[in-house]
Design an enzyme around this catalytic site. Structure first.
Site, mmCIF file in Angstrom:
data_model
loop_
_atom_site.group_PDB
_atom_site.id
_atom_site.type_symbol
_atom_site.label_atom_id
_atom_site.label_comp_id
_atom_site.label_asym_id
_atom_site.label_seq_id
_atom_site.Cartn_x
_atom_site.Cartn_y
_atom_site.Cartn_z
ATOM 1 N N GLU A 262 47.432 62.008 46.121
ATOM 2 C CA GLU A 262 46.774 61.875 44.820
ATOM 3 C C GLU A 262 46.843 60.534 44.295
ATOM 4 O O GLU A 262 45.637 60.172 43.656
ATOM 5 C CB GLU A 262 47.112 63.054 43.994
ATOM 6 C CG GLU A 262 46.478 64.611 44.384
ATOM 7 C CD GLU A 262 47.411 65.181 45.866
ATOM 8 O OE1 GLU A 262 48.390 64.649 45.918
ATOM 9 O OE2 GLU A 262 46.872 66.115 46.233
ATOM 10 N N HIS B 67 49.048 77.133 41.593
ATOM 11 C CA HIS B 67 47.568 76.933 41.684
ATOM 12 C C HIS B 67 46.833 77.751 40.826
ATOM 13 O O HIS B 67 45.577 78.047 40.773
ATOM 14 C CB HIS B 67 47.305 77.977 43.128
ATOM 15 C CG HIS B 67 47.628 77.224 44.516
ATOM 16 N ND1 HIS B 67 48.879 77.101 44.773
ATOM 17 C CD2 HIS B 67 46.971 76.533 45.450
ATOM 18 C CE1 HIS B 67 49.017 76.612 45.903
ATOM 19 N NE2 HIS B 67 47.868 76.177 46.446
#
Ligand SMILES: Cc1ncc(C[n+]2csc(CCOP(=O)(O)OP(=O)(O)O)c2C)c(N)n1
Length: 666
Positions: free
Chosen positions: A406, A473
């Site tokens: 990322e 998540h």
């Protein structure tokens, strides 16, 4: 090699270099040394601040800056004065920068070498060291996409090679075969930590093998070696793009910064490297070759001394910066006058997820320099299938699968932006943005304020709980970014806004963190204009209108509030903020003046959530309009639990009705 007290002598080979070229390199080596000698005097006199010395390492900066074409970007660190002087940055501006003055490069907002100057094709560091490497990879990607036969070069110390960003940037550059030189200046020490306590391999260049990359080890004190080898390498990469790792062995002859000294460096090591001084040795070589004379040395020095004194005089004569509140606040963002594109008549019902996808597709059609990057977004279409079919339509160069990195990808997005591209980075789940946090909050967010360069990057964030996905998540992490000046934070709650705000985000030259609630992706369908339109960033809307209470909310909160108010028969103004940075406080105030009761609702945890700020704003500015205290309803201050029973308790929905009733009964 660096820690060895017996060092080989420097071996100069001029090859086909002309006398003029040899002399030019001499001048380029000498100037930064003379500036530094002067700086040391000024430092002792207390006339300048913190100084990171590059004495003894000049052959690397000068060799690299001389090897690249003037329009190729160099990404510098704190000891690369030789790059700035070789690129002929005016000395008075450099000195003004170090004194925090207006004619420097950051209007007094950042120090020493922490700035970029695109007019000289130099991008300076942020203090975190490693992030530079990804930016260079991003510029190299732009070169490759443009097929323009150019190369980028980024410096790092050996200390910086232990950062995750080093691995991420090198790996991605290798996978994508980007024309970038990653240049390690191995000067033997981190701040005080010797190389042997930082890594275990023989040469750091050996790491290249693990990335499937070529490497070179150079004598970093030998200007002819650094210059000719890097020049040759740059020529090769312009022809055949690929990343190469270069390790230049050198030594840091002074303390990490001037005040800190070098007590921890063994005397014999310092003495061995002093014999390898890049300037003195080269001078001797040129004298012995008859290319340079004592008289020339005296003349060149005299000229440089006058230039330095002149530059210093100009910089010292300049007054200190004045604090201008308007400029300070407005320079945080690149100026942008949004041209709202109104929606046409034609509408279709779309699911939230399809509205995002359509928005992205139309953005790709509109902006031919928009590049999408993310994990599994190419042939697989992304885990939420938002980019399904995009590769076929826009090609694999603009729709790019990335490795799991990322931070590097956000940095590459910024690198693309430096070259006039705009980038979208998809977080597979908003939770994973923590791995790219530094690039967002320290690079993207601060760039324009620091040195006036915009960062045209949109980070898409599938967010939120209610899907039984557990702590990693499901997070709501918008508050991390709302707290960071320089970012825009957008959070739509309807399919129409999702598309319109996404399109507006790509028109905005500033970095935008774009939240999409994944529980709405396939559950919420609504009318969406078919063509291209933009919904202005920074403007709230009323999701429902009423006189009894203002519910200030966004994202999923809008739907919870609509449902609860309908069930309880409450006539509420439901203010859907749509943008969380900047917040439309005007819209909040309008509603509060009307209803006199306020409930702030969000899915994020209560403590440190933006509800605190909204509540403070209302108390501070609208107190006389209130008939009851401002109430907040938010998630529990715990991680997001997996079990749906626990998750239900965690989320604020179950507490909303009670709080609404309490507020109305007040
Ligand atoms: C992420 C991060 N951690 C710690 C520091 C503090 N720090 C500044 S420079 C430095 C050592 C850097 O060593 P190296 O990369 O070899 O560069 P050098 O200073 O030797 O040129 C450290 C630990 C920092 N700037 N950034």
């Amino acid at each position: 090699m660096t820690e060895n007290a017996t060092q080989p002598p420097l071996a100069y080979r001029r090859g086909s270099l002309t006398d003029d070229e040899l002399l030019q390199l001499y001048r380029r080596l000498l100037l930064p040394r003379m500036i530094e000698d002067k700086m040391l005097i000024l430092l002792r006199q207390g006339k300048i601040s913190k100084w990171f010395s590059g004495i003894g390492q000049e052959a690397i900066s000068v060799g690299a800056a001389s090897a690249l074409a003037p329009d190729e970007l160099l990404f510098t660190m704190h000891r690369n004065l030789g790059v700035f002087t070789t690129r002929e940055v005016p000395l008075h501006r450099l000195f003004a920068q170090w004194q925090g003055k207006m004619s420097g490069f950051t209007k007094g907002r950042d120090r020493s070498f922490h700035f970029g100057a695109m007019e000289y094709n130099i991008v300076g560091m942020i203090s975190h060291l490693g992030p530079q490497l990804s930016l260079a990879a991003g510029v190299a990607l732009a070169h490759k996409l443009n097929k323009e036969g150019k190369v980028a070069l980024a410096f790092t110390g050996e200390g910086g090679t232990s950062e995750g960003e080093f691995h991420e940037a090198l790996n991605t550059a290798a996978v994508w075969q980007l024309p970038v030189i990653f240049l390690i200046e191995n000067n033997g020490y981190g701040l005080s930590t010797p190389a042997k306590e930082q890594y275990r391999c023989e040469d750091l260049a050996d790491r290249a093998k693990g990335y499937g990359m070529r490497s070179l080890v150079l004598d970093g004190n030998n200007i002819l070696e650094t210059y000719t080898q890097l020049r040759q390498l740059a020529e090769e990469l312009r022809e055949q793009p690929e990343p190469v790792l270069v390790e230049c062995k050198t030594f840091r002859m002074r303390g990490h910064e001037e005040a800190s000294g070098t007590k921890y460096v063994p005397d014999e090591l310092m003495a061995a490297w002093a014999k390898r001084d890049p300037l003195q040795n080269y001078e001797q070589y040129l004298l012995s070759e008859g290319v340079l004379s004592e008289k020339q040395i005296t003349d060149i020095r005299k000229g440089f001394k006058a230039d330095i004194n002149q530059g210093l005089e100009t910089a010292f004569a300049e007054s200190t910066v004045e604090a201008d509140l308007t400029a300070e606040l407005s320079d945080v963002y690149a100026a942008h006058e949004p041209q709202a594109v109104p929606a046409g008549e034609a509408r279709q019902d779309l699911r939230f997820v399809d509205a995002v996808s359509q928005g992205l597709e139309q953005a790709m059609e509109r902006h031919d320099k928009l590049v999408l990057m993310g994990q599994d977004i190419a042939d697989y279409g992304g885990v939420f299938k938002i980019t399904q079919g995009f590769v076929e339509k826009f090609g694999a160069e603009r729709v790019r699968n990335t490795p799991l990195c990322e931070s590097a990808i956000i940095g590459i997005g910024l690198g693309l932006s430096l070259k006039g591209y705009n980038a979208m980075v998809e977080m597979q789940f908003a939770d994973f943005v923590s791995c790219g946090f530094n690039q967002i909050v320290n690079n993207l967010a601060k760039l324009h304020y620091r040195w006036g360069q915009n960062a045209d990057v949109v980070v898409r964030m599938p967010t939120g709980a209610g899907v039984g996905a557990g702590p990693f998540h499901s997070q709501s992490n918008e508050a991390w970014f709302v707290h960071t000046p320089g970012l825009k934070v957008v959070y739509p709650s309807t399919p129409e806004d999702a598309k319109g705000l996404l399109l507006a985000s790509f028109e905005d030259p500033n970095p935008v963190i774009f939240f999409e609630h994944k529980a709405l992706y396939r559950k919420l369908t609504g009318p969406v204009p078919e063509g291209y339109y933009t919904t202005p960033i920074g403007q709230a809307r009323l999701a429902s209108e009423g006189e009894e209470v203002s519910v200030i909310t966004y994202g999923m909160g809008v739907h919870w509030a609509l449902e609860a108010c309908e069930e309880l028969g409450i006539e509420a103004d439901i203010v859907d903020l749509r943008t969380l940075l900047p917040i439309d406080y005007e819209a909040v105030a309008r509603s509060v003046r009307k209803t006199n009761r306020v409930l702030v609702l969000h899915e994020d945890c209560q403590t440190g959530g933006i509800g605190g700020d909204l509540s403070a704003y209302v108390s501070e500015h609208l107190f006389e309009h209130l008939d009851a205290p401002v109430l907040r309803v938010a998630s529990l201050d715990t991680p997001v639990p997996f079990s749906t029973v626990l998750e239900e308790q965690f989320l604020p929905k179950g507490r909303l009705r009670g709080q609404l009733q309490r507020l109305l009964a007040y």
